[in-house]
Motif scaffolding. Structure first.
Motif, short mmCIF file in Angstrom:
data_model
loop_
_atom_site.label_atom_id
_atom_site.label_comp_id
_atom_site.label_asym_id
_atom_site.label_seq_id
_atom_site.Cartn_x
_atom_site.Cartn_y
_atom_site.Cartn_z
N GLN A 50 43.64 15.81 -9.77
CA GLN A 50 44.93 15.58 -9.89
C GLN A 50 45.49 16.87 -10.96
OE1 GLN A 50 44.48 11.43 -10.91
NE2 GLN A 50 46.30 11.18 -9.49
N PHE A 51 44.69 17.71 -10.90
CA PHE A 51 45.13 18.79 -11.80
C PHE A 51 46.32 19.48 -11.52
CE2 PHE A 51 45.13 23.18 -13.25
CZ PHE A 51 44.88 23.01 -14.67
N ASN A 52 46.63 20.02 -10.56
CA ASN A 52 47.80 20.60 -10.22
C ASN A 52 49.15 19.84 -10.29
OD1 ASN A 52 46.70 23.00 -9.53
ND2 ASN A 52 46.38 22.71 -7.58
N ASP A 53 48.91 18.45 -10.01
CA ASP A 53 50.11 17.70 -10.23
C ASP A 53 50.47 17.39 -11.73
OD1 ASP A 53 50.93 17.61 -7.53
OD2 ASP A 53 49.88 15.62 -7.09
N PHE A 54 49.27 17.21 -12.37
CA PHE A 54 49.26 16.70 -13.75
C PHE A 54 50.01 18.13 -14.38
CE2 PHE A 54 47.45 16.75 -17.98
CZ PHE A 54 47.56 15.29 -18.36
N VAL A 55 49.53 19.42 -14.23
CA VAL A 55 49.97 20.47 -15.05
C VAL A 55 51.27 20.59 -14.77
CG1 VAL A 55 49.81 22.93 -15.21
CG2 VAL A 55 47.74 21.65 -15.31
N ASP A 56 51.80 20.46 -13.41
CA ASP A 56 53.46 20.57 -13.32
C ASP A 56 54.16 19.59 -14.04
OD1 ASP A 56 52.84 22.46 -11.32
OD2 ASP A 56 52.87 21.06 -9.50
N LYS A 57 53.71 18.39 -14.26
CA LYS A 57 54.53 17.57 -15.31
C LYS A 57 54.39 18.01 -16.55
CE LYS A 57 53.54 13.23 -12.61
NZ LYS A 57 53.23 11.87 -12.43
N VAL A 58 53.27 18.47 -17.13
CA VAL A 58 53.24 18.89 -18.53
C VAL A 58 54.08 20.01 -18.65
CG1 VAL A 58 51.70 19.93 -20.11
CG2 VAL A 58 50.72 18.09 -18.83
N GLU A 59 54.09 20.78 -17.80
CA GLU A 59 55.06 21.98 -17.79
C GLU A 59 56.60 21.61 -18.05
OE1 GLU A 59 53.89 25.39 -18.29
OE2 GLU A 59 51.97 24.74 -18.02
N LYS A 60 56.79 20.54 -17.44
CA LYS A 60 58.40 20.12 -17.51
C LYS A 60 58.60 19.34 -18.64
CE LYS A 60 58.74 20.13 -12.44
NZ LYS A 60 58.25 19.31 -11.17
N ILE A 61 57.55 18.88 -19.65
CA ILE A 61 57.57 18.42 -20.90
C ILE A 61 58.13 19.23 -21.77
CG2 ILE A 61 56.56 16.57 -22.38
CD1 ILE A 61 54.67 15.78 -20.35
N PRO A 62 59.19 18.91 -22.71
CA PRO A 62 59.29 19.79 -23.77
C PRO A 62 58.45 19.41 -24.87
CG PRO A 62 61.01 17.80 -23.78
CD PRO A 62 60.31 17.91 -22.36
N LEU A 63 57.81 20.64 -25.35
CA LEU A 63 56.60 20.70 -25.93
C LEU A 63 56.78 21.04 -27.48
CD1 LEU A 63 53.75 21.51 -23.74
CD2 LEU A 63 54.31 19.30 -24.44
N ILE A 64 56.45 20.47 -28.56
CA ILE A 64 56.53 21.03 -29.71
C ILE A 64 55.89 22.50 -29.90
CG2 ILE A 64 55.75 20.92 -32.43
CD1 ILE A 64 56.14 17.82 -31.79
N GLY A 65 56.71 23.55 -30.17
CA GLY A 65 56.00 24.77 -30.28
C GLY A 65 56.67 25.87 -29.14
N GLY A 66 57.42 24.81 -27.90
CA GLY A 66 58.01 25.71 -27.16
C GLY A 66 57.04 26.50 -26.32
N SER A 67 57.45 27.76 -26.19
CA SER A 67 56.62 28.92 -25.32
C SER A 67 55.81 29.51 -26.35
CB SER A 67 57.64 29.68 -24.74
OG SER A 67 58.42 30.47 -25.51
N GLY A 68 55.62 29.19 -27.47
CA GLY A 68 54.79 30.16 -28.45
C GLY A 68 53.44 29.48 -28.48
N PRO A 69 52.62 29.88 -29.40
CA PRO A 69 51.47 29.37 -29.58
C PRO A 69 51.06 27.84 -29.91
CG PRO A 69 51.58 31.54 -30.86
CD PRO A 69 52.90 31.03 -30.38
N GLY A 70 52.10 27.31 -30.52
CA GLY A 70 52.31 25.66 -30.72
C GLY A 70 52.27 25.10 -29.63
N GLY A 71 53.24 25.76 -28.50
CA GLY A 71 53.56 24.99 -27.36
C GLY A 71 52.02 25.20 -26.54
N THR A 72 51.57 26.24 -26.54
CA THR A 72 50.34 26.28 -25.69
C THR A 72 49.23 25.39 -26.19
OG1 THR A 72 50.83 28.86 -25.65
CG2 THR A 72 48.09 27.99 -25.28
N PHE A 73 49.18 25.16 -27.66
CA PHE A 73 48.30 24.31 -28.19
C PHE A 73 48.59 22.81 -27.58
CE2 PHE A 73 47.54 21.23 -31.52
CZ PHE A 73 45.94 21.28 -31.70
N ASN A 74 49.88 22.77 -27.79
CA ASN A 74 50.14 21.28 -27.41
C ASN A 74 50.01 20.94 -25.82
OD1 ASN A 74 50.75 19.55 -29.60
ND2 ASN A 74 52.39 21.22 -29.76
N ARG A 75 50.24 21.88 -25.19
CA ARG A 75 49.83 21.92 -23.48
C ARG A 75 48.38 21.63 -23.31
NH1 ARG A 75 52.19 26.30 -22.79
NH2 ARG A 75 54.20 25.33 -22.66
#
Length: 190
Positions: A50-75
């Motif tokens: 389920q990796f691809n579907d899972f990551v597609d969902k994660v990519e659509k969630i607003p994450l703390i840190g946005g597109s910066g290193p904090g967002g990468t960490f939270n992803r």
């Protein structure tokens, strides 16, 4: 996720070196406690069906840190749940959680229901020391991603981390995981 070495600050290089030393100590201490520590990778997560579907969902969630290193960490914090499911489940510990001699032991068997060993009292589990079967890791991974996808984040950032997702999911569904408080802060021990 790697950052291009040419774009790394001296602070980032120093942090990586400190993390490598901390990781070696973490492995050593968990080994002394009778565990076989393993560091999960993106390759582990990629193998989950389920990796691809899972990551597609994660990519659509607003994450703390946005597109910066904090967002990468939270992803990556969300993706580690899927990696744990793919390797068959078991006990997962953050790098800053170590076993301490004389502290209550964690059962060597995997609990039937997903279990978190740290909490915000009266609120829910903190995802720093967790245990579950392969099925329970998959269930929880999908549940927290779906929860974060379908709800507004309850913080000033209007963004999610896996910790906020677990806490809010537990608040809304208190019967979906067990909290067994065994993790202690350093100031509680010393």
């Amino acid at each position: 996720v790697e950052i291009d070495p040419e774009n790394q600050s001296d602070e980032m290089v120093q942090q990586r070196e400190e993390n490598a030393a901390l990781l070696q100590e973490w492995k050593h201490l968990w080994s002394l406690a009778g565990f076989e520590p393993r560091v999960l990778t993106m390759e582990d997560a990629h193998k989950h069906p389920q990796f691809n579907d899972f990551v597609d969902k994660v990519e659509k969630i607003p994450l703390i840190g946005g597109s910066g290193p904090g967002g990468t960490f939270n992803r990556l914090c969300f993706i580690r749940w899927l990696a744990m499911a793919q390797v068959g489940g078991g006990l997962m510990s953050d790098i800053d959680v170590i076993p301490i001699k004389g502290a209550p032991a964690i059962a060597p068997t995997i609990p039937k229901q997903f279990t978190m060993y740290d909490e915000v009292p009266g609120y829910g589990g903190i995802p720093c020391l967790l245990a579950g079967s392969q099925e329970e890791w998959t269930r929880m991974a999908m549940s927290i991603v779906d929860f974060a996808s379908n709800n507004k984040a309850p913080n000033e950032y209007n963004a999610w981390s896996d910790m906020f997702a677990v806490l809010e999911y537990g608040k809304a569904h208190p019967d979906k995981y067990i909290v067994n408080h065994l993790v202690h802060e350093v100031d509680e021990i010393l």
